[in-house]
Design an enzyme around this catalytic site. Sequence first.
Site, short mmCIF file in Angstrom:
data_model
loop_
_atom_site.label_atom_id
_atom_site.label_comp_id
_atom_site.label_asym_id
_atom_site.label_seq_id
_atom_site.Cartn_x
_atom_site.Cartn_y
_atom_site.Cartn_z
N HIS A 13 0.86 -1.20 0.00
CA HIS A 13 0.00 0.00 0.00
C HIS A 13 0.89 1.24 0.00
CE1 HIS A 13 -3.72 2.27 1.57
NE2 HIS A 13 -2.77 3.19 1.41
N HIS A 15 1.52 5.42 -2.02
CA HIS A 15 1.06 6.49 -2.92
C HIS A 15 2.26 7.07 -3.63
CE1 HIS A 15 -2.95 6.62 -0.91
NE2 HIS A 15 -2.23 6.19 0.12
N LYS A 99 -9.78 -0.71 -4.82
CA LYS A 99 -9.69 0.04 -3.58
C LYS A 99 -11.02 0.72 -3.24
CE LYS A 99 -7.90 1.94 -0.02
NZ LYS A 99 -6.72 2.74 0.24
N HIS A 136 -10.25 1.14 2.84
CA HIS A 136 -9.96 2.20 3.82
C HIS A 136 -11.09 2.13 4.84
CE1 HIS A 136 -8.25 6.20 5.04
NE2 HIS A 136 -9.36 6.12 5.75
N HIS A 174 -4.02 -0.32 6.39
CA HIS A 174 -3.47 0.54 7.45
C HIS A 174 -4.30 0.50 8.73
CE1 HIS A 174 -6.36 3.15 5.50
NE2 HIS A 174 -5.54 3.54 4.55
N ASP A 247 1.68 2.82 3.41
CA ASP A 247 0.82 3.98 3.20
C ASP A 247 1.66 5.25 3.06
OD1 ASP A 247 -1.49 5.41 2.79
OD2 ASP A 247 -2.00 5.58 4.90
C1 NCD Z 1 -3.34 9.19 2.00
C2 NCD Z 1 -2.95 10.18 0.90
O1 NCD Z 1 -2.37 11.23 1.21
O2 NCD Z 1 -3.18 9.89 -0.28
N1 NCD Z 1 -3.32 9.87 3.27
C3 NCD Z 1 -3.22 9.31 4.50
O3 NCD Z 1 -3.33 10.02 5.49
N2 NCD Z 1 -2.99 8.03 4.65
C4 NCD Z 1 -4.65 8.56 1.69
C5 NCD Z 1 -4.97 7.34 2.53
O4 NCD Z 1 -4.41 6.26 2.32
O5 NCD Z 1 -5.82 7.44 3.43
ZN ZN Z 2 -3.06 5.18 1.65
#
Ligand code: NCD
Ligand code: ZN
Length: 347
Positions: A13, A15, A99, A136, A174, A247
């Site tokens: 996981h 970004h 997702k 989520h 998460h 995450d």
């Molecule tokens: C994530 C993001 O910034 O894309 N932010 C976070 O606080 N984890 C999105 C997510 O996974 O909830």
């Molecule tokens: Zn995330």
Amino acid sequence: MQTLTITRPDDWHLHLRDGAALASTVSDVSVNFARGMVMPNLSPPIVNTAQAQVYREKILAARPPDSDWQPLMTLYLTDNTAAEEITRAQASGFIHGVKYYPAGATTNSDAGVSHIGKASKVLERMQEIGMPLQIHGEVTDPDIDIFDRETVFIDRILMRLVKRFPELKIIVEHITTSNAVEFVTNSDKNISATITPQHLLFNRNHLLAGGIRPHFYCLPVLKRSTHQQALIDAATSGDSRFFLGTDSAPHTRASKESACGCAGCYSHHAAIQLYAEVFARADALDKLEGFASHFGADFYNLPRNSSKITLRRQAWQLPQASRLGNEEMTPLYAGETLQWQAENDAD
Ligand code: NCD
Ligand code: ZN
């Protein structure tokens, strides 16, 4: 123990964002990791196979020379996702999950699902063909206290979802509470969870006691230390239903140090080293390889990696800043000292 050699880890996981950010994020993830499950919450989101293919090509093009790091793609579920899209995604060979963001739960989730009942046909198809659902797990009801949103989600939505689709493969992403640990522990083998480094290393005192520290702010928000301890116990238990998902979520320094700061912690400047710190403190380094390198691949029915990395006990100071395209960000635990280095750091 001074060194520890483990199968190269995967991140289930993370970004990466888009545009100029990709050069920074992709180069960071490819240092110690082999594969990463790339979250689809771009603006606009990645809602179909064609968009995922374009995004994947951009990610591949952003890899440093000689890197064989692999992006694994996932689709963003909306009220309008069609069951046929799931079949197409499966056939692509590069999409490994779907997702589910409850609409409004987190960064770029406005296009998410307004009511999970609307996704029944899609979920049926996913169950039928074995496509995993990545959740989520937070309700968005403004009446629910933010610290309770995960637990209420489990009680109100997740329990029912699992009853209705008992064979659906689910990853509760998460997780942050002992309630989520219990839920997964008491579930069948088709339910698993990812755990981030920030939820293992920190609790809400780090975020709020003695001053507000926006770089510890992510969603789901850090909880009290008893929950942190439950997560440490789960991660280091050797139970294969708990595995690594950072995450890692980059935001510029300016967007976090603000009157309304963004949610997300960046950890791919030192992800495996942060997890090693947790496992070493728990005297459970022998359990790190399963959590970081085996259990996620097994759950997703993908081969385990054949290459290895070596961790070495040697104190080092984390950088104060990381690049995010043309801007700077403050990564998790910036400027602090960690006890474990990865082999690549010493090059
Ligand atoms: C994530 C993001 O910034 O894309 N932010 C976070 O606080 N984890 C999105 C997510 O996974 O909830
Ligand atoms: Zn995330």
